[in-house]
Design an enzyme around this catalytic site. Sequence first.
Site, short mmCIF file in Angstrom:
data_model
loop_
_atom_site.label_atom_id
_atom_site.label_comp_id
_atom_site.label_asym_id
_atom_site.label_seq_id
_atom_site.Cartn_x
_atom_site.Cartn_y
_atom_site.Cartn_z
CE LYS A 22 -1.89 1.71 4.00
NZ LYS A 22 -1.39 3.25 4.36
CG ASN A 23 2.57 2.85 3.44
OD1 ASN A 23 1.09 3.04 3.25
ND2 ASN A 23 2.69 2.24 4.84
CB CYS A 117 -4.03 6.10 11.21
SG CYS A 117 -4.91 4.76 10.38
NE ARG A 122 1.45 10.18 11.02
CZ ARG A 122 0.67 9.24 10.35
NH1 ARG A 122 -0.40 8.77 10.75
NH2 ARG A 122 1.07 8.57 9.16
CB ILE A 124 3.88 18.34 6.99
CG1 ILE A 124 3.51 19.63 7.25
CG2 ILE A 124 3.23 17.24 6.61
CD1 ILE A 124 2.55 20.24 6.36
CG ASP A 125 9.02 19.33 10.85
OD1 ASP A 125 8.19 18.40 10.89
OD2 ASP A 125 10.24 19.51 11.18
CD GLN A 126 12.84 17.50 9.18
OE1 GLN A 126 13.89 17.31 8.50
NE2 GLN A 126 12.62 18.56 9.86
CG ASP A 305 3.38 0.94 9.67
OD1 ASP A 305 3.49 1.18 8.53
OD2 ASP A 305 3.14 1.74 10.42
NE ARG A 397 -6.78 4.80 5.92
CZ ARG A 397 -5.89 5.79 6.70
NH1 ARG A 397 -6.20 6.19 7.94
NH2 ARG A 397 -4.88 6.38 5.80
C1 EPZ Z 1 4.58 6.45 6.76
O1 EPZ Z 1 3.98 7.63 7.37
C2 EPZ Z 1 3.46 5.27 6.58
N1 EPZ Z 1 2.48 5.78 5.83
C3 EPZ Z 1 3.22 5.08 7.81
O2 EPZ Z 1 2.45 3.74 7.66
C4 EPZ Z 1 4.35 4.34 8.70
O3 EPZ Z 1 4.04 4.34 10.04
C5 EPZ Z 1 5.53 5.67 8.70
O4 EPZ Z 1 5.91 6.05 7.33
C6 EPZ Z 1 6.81 5.06 9.23
O5 EPZ Z 1 7.30 3.97 8.75
C7 EPZ Z 1 2.73 6.01 4.44
O6 EPZ Z 1 3.64 5.45 3.90
C8 EPZ Z 1 1.25 6.41 3.77
P1 EPZ Z 1 7.12 9.46 8.80
P2 EPZ Z 1 4.81 8.94 7.38
O7 EPZ Z 1 7.19 10.66 8.09
O8 EPZ Z 1 5.44 9.22 6.17
C9 EPZ Z 1 7.65 12.64 12.35
C10 EPZ Z 1 0.33 2.52 8.02
O9 EPZ Z 1 -0.17 1.78 8.63
N2 EPZ Z 1 7.95 13.63 11.01
O10 EPZ Z 1 8.17 8.51 8.75
O11 EPZ Z 1 3.71 10.01 7.99
C11 EPZ Z 1 6.38 11.96 12.45
O12 EPZ Z 1 5.47 12.78 13.32
C12 EPZ Z 1 0.84 3.94 7.97
O13 EPZ Z 1 0.67 2.10 6.72
C13 EPZ Z 1 8.27 15.02 11.70
O14 EPZ Z 1 8.52 15.17 12.81
O15 EPZ Z 1 5.84 8.89 8.87
C14 EPZ Z 1 6.87 10.73 12.73
O16 EPZ Z 1 6.81 10.91 14.60
C15 EPZ Z 1 0.57 4.41 9.49
N3 EPZ Z 1 8.21 15.81 10.62
C16 EPZ Z 1 8.13 10.39 12.54
O17 EPZ Z 1 8.85 11.79 11.96
C17 EPZ Z 1 7.98 15.32 9.54
O18 EPZ Z 1 7.99 16.61 8.44
C18 EPZ Z 1 7.90 9.33 11.07
O19 EPZ Z 1 6.97 9.91 10.58
C19 EPZ Z 1 7.43 14.29 8.94
C20 EPZ Z 1 7.32 13.37 10.26
#
Ligand code: EPZ
Length: 431
Positions: A22-23, A117, A122, A124-126, A305, A397
Amino acid sequence: MEKYAIMGGQPLRGEVEIGGAKNAALAILAAAVMTDEPVVIENVPDVRDTNVLLKAMENIGVMIDRSERHTVKMNSSQICDCIIDDEYMKKIRASYYMIGALLGKYKKAEVPLPGGCNIGIRAIDQHIKGFKALGAEVRIAHGSIIAEAKELRGSHIFMDKVSVGATINIMMAATMATGKTIIENVAKEPHVVDLANFLNSMGANIKGAGTDVIRIKGVEKLHRTEYAIIPDQIEAGTFMMAAAASRGDVTVKNVIPKHLECITAKLLEIGCRVEEYDDAVRVIADKAISSTQIKTLPYPGFPTDMQPQMTVALGLAHGTSIVTESIFDNRFKYVDELMRMGASIKVEGNTAIITGVEKYTGARITAPDLRAGAALVLAALVAEGETVIEDIKYIERGYEDFEKKLQGLGARIEKIDSDRDLKKFRFRIAQ
Ligand code: EPZ
């Protein structure tokens, strides 16, 4: 609202085919708009998240043919807008992949702030940091992220935090930027690599995906491609964990064993037997499982996950286990539901202390999010008695035909929509 009715107690036995990731699909479907030529993507899972994203893409003029369930044929030459509609995009977090793709190709994008979810903040600063480093103006207004640039120029970007989404979004935005981009401290998940391979199949020049540093040479144009998405390592891991929790014997087919190494290692640690083949992994749990320690980490560490599914299995292990969630700050919400089934778990901050119990007992519970919902299904499958799980839309989902695949392994599970259906389910399993 549809629910699952489950009668526990059957060890899961047999083989199950794993679908497309999915991802990876969400990132690759978004990236496909970066060419005006036809794109064919195979092994796309038929799940709510991918279906919502495809609807939103059609809404901005992408022509989509999905005559076969797992194959998407797309043509983005008639895109009429770079503004993604709220209606679709609050539902799934991966909506924001449309920013990287549209900004990369059209130098502008407007997408509602991500939904999805509720497993913690969540941010998005990065993502924004990367877009700005490439020369885009980014602002948040009326609940949307708006990004635009006269030109995108390559940059040297050091991520403050390992982020799957930010790595994917910045990679897409940099693919057609002028010059070279280096992104350091990137995510190395299999779906990041799959996206890089997909973009390269369209003529991009991306090196280093799967390592800590991704190097991109911007290209003017991307061309047609045909591509098949990798298998879903989290769907595979969920079925592997179901075998462990139910003391069963399950072979997950159409997988890449390397992507499952950390899950396999933990299953061996808690006493399961694991056999690896070219594109399949067999989990045999013929004795009680023992306790262990888990800390979720970015790939290749133990995947966040898989944290709820592992906790469900450890809830029945001999001894006390510790699970530490280092990625998200609110991913133990399901523990309250699990304790209603008899689990003995104490959550302190981002750590769960799990005291193994003899058994779970069935209850009426609610799925709080996608992976926790799947984990609660696993708990119900091994519980004594009947469980009804509400809010299964979360589970749908990310899991295609979840109850059918589990039925194929001997599980007594059915999707129901009313108490009448529940009575029929009870009657059928009493036969
Ligand atoms: C992806 O989410 C996946 N979703 C998530 O899967 C998965 O849990 C996650 O990666 C970690 O592997 C999709 O691919 C659609 P991150 P994502 O950015 O990209 C923080 C599922 O079950 N962060 O790696 O949102 C964030 O808050 C879903 O399929 C920042 O601080 O995860 C988190 O604590 C659930 N600033 C950590 O980093 C940012 O700009 C990891 O988030 C971005 C993220």
